[in-house]
Enzyme design. Sequence first.
Site, PDB file in Angstrom:
ATOM      1  N   ASP A  14       0.866  -1.174   0.000  1.00  0.00           N
ATOM      2  CA  ASP A  14       0.000   0.000   0.000  1.00  0.00           C
ATOM      3  C   ASP A  14       0.909   1.232   0.000  1.00  0.00           C
ATOM      4  OD1 ASP A  14      -1.647   2.167   0.635  1.00  0.00           O
ATOM      5  OD2 ASP A  14      -2.883   1.004   2.014  1.00  0.00           O
ATOM      6  N   GLU A  43      29.592   8.120   5.412  1.00  0.00           N
ATOM      7  CA  GLU A  43      29.688   6.697   5.730  1.00  0.00           C
ATOM      8  C   GLU A  43      29.563   5.879   4.450  1.00  0.00           C
ATOM      9  OE1 GLU A  43      26.084   4.716   7.513  1.00  0.00           O
ATOM     10  OE2 GLU A  43      25.770   6.719   8.320  1.00  0.00           O
ATOM     11  N   CYS A  96      25.750   8.527  10.958  1.00  0.00           N
ATOM     12  CA  CYS A  96      25.125   9.774  10.517  1.00  0.00           C
ATOM     13  C   CYS A  96      25.522  10.992  11.341  1.00  0.00           C
ATOM     14  CB  CYS A  96      23.603   9.616  10.539  1.00  0.00           C
ATOM     15  SG  CYS A  96      23.010   8.252   9.518  1.00  0.00           S
ATOM     16  N   THR A 130      13.994   3.779   2.300  1.00  0.00           N
ATOM     17  CA  THR A 130      14.510   5.016   2.899  1.00  0.00           C
ATOM     18  C   THR A 130      15.758   5.534   2.202  1.00  0.00           C
ATOM     19  OG1 THR A 130      15.952   3.931   4.534  1.00  0.00           O
ATOM     20  CG2 THR A 130      13.639   4.215   5.135  1.00  0.00           C
ATOM     21  N   SER A 185      17.280  -0.569  16.338  1.00  0.00           N
ATOM     22  CA  SER A 185      17.778   0.729  15.911  1.00  0.00           C
ATOM     23  C   SER A 185      16.877   1.854  16.403  1.00  0.00           C
ATOM     24  CB  SER A 185      17.905   0.773  14.392  1.00  0.00           C
ATOM     25  OG  SER A 185      18.491   1.980  13.963  1.00  0.00           O
ATOM     26  N   HIS A 196      17.975  14.332  13.453  1.00  0.00           N
ATOM     27  CA  HIS A 196      18.436  13.392  12.441  1.00  0.00           C
ATOM     28  C   HIS A 196      17.206  12.672  11.895  1.00  0.00           C
ATOM     29  CE1 HIS A 196      20.241  10.131  10.321  1.00  0.00           C
ATOM     30  NE2 HIS A 196      19.874   9.239  11.212  1.00  0.00           N
ATOM     31  N   LYS A 211       8.281   9.771  16.476  1.00  0.00           N
ATOM     32  CA  LYS A 211       8.433   9.055  17.746  1.00  0.00           C
ATOM     33  C   LYS A 211       9.357   9.804  18.698  1.00  0.00           C
ATOM     34  CE  LYS A 211       7.629   4.460  15.734  1.00  0.00           C
ATOM     35  NZ  LYS A 211       6.388   4.185  16.486  1.00  0.00           N
ATOM     36  N   ASN A 234      16.907   9.432   2.996  1.00  0.00           N
ATOM     37  CA  ASN A 234      17.951   9.535   4.017  1.00  0.00           C
ATOM     38  C   ASN A 234      19.291   9.887   3.377  1.00  0.00           C
ATOM     39  OD1 ASN A 234      19.530   9.312   6.280  1.00  0.00           O
ATOM     40  ND2 ASN A 234      19.170   7.147   6.614  1.00  0.00           N
ATOM     41  N   SER A 275      24.298   5.799  14.352  1.00  0.00           N
ATOM     42  CA  SER A 275      24.220   4.431  14.862  1.00  0.00           C
ATOM     43  C   SER A 275      25.577   3.973  15.344  1.00  0.00           C
ATOM     44  CB  SER A 275      23.707   3.492  13.768  1.00  0.00           C
ATOM     45  OG  SER A 275      22.382   3.798  13.429  1.00  0.00           O
TER      46      SER A 275
END
Length: 445
Positions: A31, A83, A120, A163, A211, A244, A253, A328, A364
């Site tokens: 979807d 990175e 990042c 992403t 993560s 970030h 979140k 990203n 990370s």
Amino acid sequence: MTSVGIDAIEIHTGKLKLDLAETFAPEMGDDPEKYTKGLGLHASSFPDAYEDIVTMGANAAHRLLERKGLEPADVGRIDVATESAFDNSKPVSTYIAGCLEQVYDGDFHHANKGERKFACIAGTQSLDDAVNWILAGRNRGRGALVIATDTALYARDSSGEATQGAGAVAMWITEDPDIVELSTEQGYGSADETDFLKPNQQFPSVDGKRSMQVYLARMREALQDFERATGASHPNDYAFIPFHTPFPGMVRKAAVLGYRHMIRGTDIEEELAADIGRQPRRERFDSDDAFEDAISEYVDGLTDTDAYREWYDAAIQPTLSISSQVGNWYTGSVHLARFSALKHAAENGIDLAGKRLLVASYGSGAQAEIHSETVQDGFTEAVAASTVDEQIEQRYDISFAEYEQVHDRHNHEKSVELEPFTQPDAEFVFDGWGPMNERKYTYVE
């Protein structure tokens, strides 16, 4: 104390566009709202056949130097954060300097060059390095060129594939900056984690659920550490809070948890108590599980309040507009978020001069950093000079079959020739391989 910060910003996005709703979702059998509403992403940027992290970084830097009327002698250091590096010894900054020397009479032999790696967050670490260099008095009147450049490519059919993104952000760091002054206070949250890593491999190994948890935990620690230096934070203290942004859904979140933390013990918590109660306090619960369940219930209620929604729409949503269209950019992600907020303010006549941003960076492995920035009088003119809207609009919209070819082209384990979809125009391009397997670049008029 000397005011030091970001004086100019330039952005270079990969020239190809993958539409997630129209092109990617149907091929995945998904979807479209899984991406547009769940992740908060509408499209991803990819590099054309002649683009890579060097060309994107060099093109962003070149536009910045030209716009500011700068010469090589004005540049005291070139710091590159990435990175996506392809060499374990020679830093990307030397390649970018070599590109720039093709179009300037002078050279950058005098400039300190380096490459930062911490997932990042390396873009912010490079920014910190440049600021500290100037504050230490080592710059001799010169500025620092900080470039965050990445191609965030994931393995096909992996959880992070939607992403992906590619682009570069170049920043000019000086005394008396036009855009933002950085605070000397910083907060950190850091731990040895394996949430996302690339052990001698191009594509990341990712524990998606872990993560997310690590991102939120390190951000909380960084905010608490920042407040040890500055005192308690309040939502009204900051005009925007750039996070970030691996995808906007993750920021949603983080934002509500940050808001919950900042309103604890404030007038806002008391005003909301009639509708959702006061925040749970650990001492009132017999177990951690019971406390966490209560926090989760409180946060769910908090997100539905008018107070939170109005704050989110004002302080967070404007930071996400560019990322939602390009995906990203790893080291450039939080710097896109900052620029997106400033651009929103400039376009809507919002007077930010003297107002503060709270910048929340993350990498990370894992580390978060939080610092504040004070917006300067010249930010509107500096931001208005950007061509990011035109770049996003002019991208070539690739089909799914073309996406597969592009992915293979930039897969280091494959050797795939691909005719470009666009034509370079007054920019640096990848131009093949040298005798020591080095990458070569040239400037195309």
